[in-house]
Design an enzyme around this catalytic site. Structure first.
Site: not given
Length: 266
Positions: A62, A112
């Site tokens: 991701s 993230k």
């Protein structure tokens, strides 16, 4: 044997025993010393890992190409002791959807990039990010590839990998629903019929969105926008509390990929 000879023999016997006793005492002291060093090293390691750094392996893609699948990285807990996350920081945080004993352990922590700050409005339009009323989108040179508007995915999402993978449940699969959370063969998934309203079977997608970030919270997304399970898709909340942000990811060391720098959005 006279008294002198007896004293001489006694001293010789005592002298013979003394070196052996000293050697045993020295060995015991050496063993105790090594044990002390080992205990000290363990204590220091625990302190460093629980209060100073986070040493982690990234299980999903991701954050590609900033952080690749399988990379080992280090995050500094001390980064946010006296400061708050800034836009562009790559952060390690507690997964807000993690359920002890139900969610796979490798999904307990996420990594993230910080996009929206407390109180801001994040707008996603045509694959671009706008902050508040700005007419100029963020310049995100770190993205893996062109961000596809309304990147489609099927109704089955492999949550365990942290990515939106195409998968259709087949015969023999086991789906369990616990407190509204769905699991496919032991892995958490998302099956949202609302995503499918008004679109064809070949164009199942998530629309552009606008997110008003709560105070003391942050809006986070992966650099691999077309394949990242992040704030855009979570069911319980679209934000991460500052209290759940554990560290700033600073570098990947195995393999070495340099330091994760904060981008210049100007």
């Amino acid at each position: 044997m006279n008294e002198y000879e007896m004293n001489e023999n006694f001293e010789t016997m005592e002298t013979g025993k003394q070196p052996e006793f000293s050697r045993k005492k020295h060995i015991i002291k050496e063993i105790v010393s090594w044990i002390e060093i080992a205990v000290f090293a363990v204590v220091i390691s625990l302190i460093i890992n629980h209060f100073i750094i986070i040493n982690a392996t990234v299980p999903s893609g991701s954050m590609e190409n900033t952080i690749m699948t399988g990379d080992r990285m280090i995050g500094l807990r001390v980064s946010y002791w006296f400061a708050s996350p800034k836009r562009g920081d790559v952060v390690i945080f507690n997964n807000p959807e993690y359920v002890e004993g139900e969610t796979p352990k490798d999904s307990k922590l996420y990594v993230k990039r910080t996009i929206g700050l407390p109180g801001e409005t994040v707008k996603i339009v045509d694959g671009k990010v706008y902050i508040n009323d700005s007419e100029k989108p963020l310049k995100e040179n770190y993205l893996k590839e062109e961000w596809i508007k309304n990147a489609g995915y099927d109704t089955g999402i492999d949550y365990n990998s942290g990515a939106l993978n195409f998968y259709v449940p087949k015969k023999g699969d086991k789906i369990v629903i616990t407190d509204g959370v769905k699991y496919l063969n032991g892995k958490q998934i998302v099956l949202k019929d609302s995503y499918l309203e008004g679109v064809s079977e070949s164009t199942k997608s998530v629309p552009d969105g606008e997110y008003k970030v709560s105070e003391d919270c942050y809006f986070l997304m992966g650099d691999n926008r077309n394949d990242s399970w992040d704030c855009r898709y979570w069911s319980g909340t679209n934000y991460v509390s500052e209290d759940d942000i554990l560290a700033r990811a600073v570098t990947g060391y195995l393999p070495w990929r340099g330091f994760y720098t904060r981008p210049d959005y100007e």
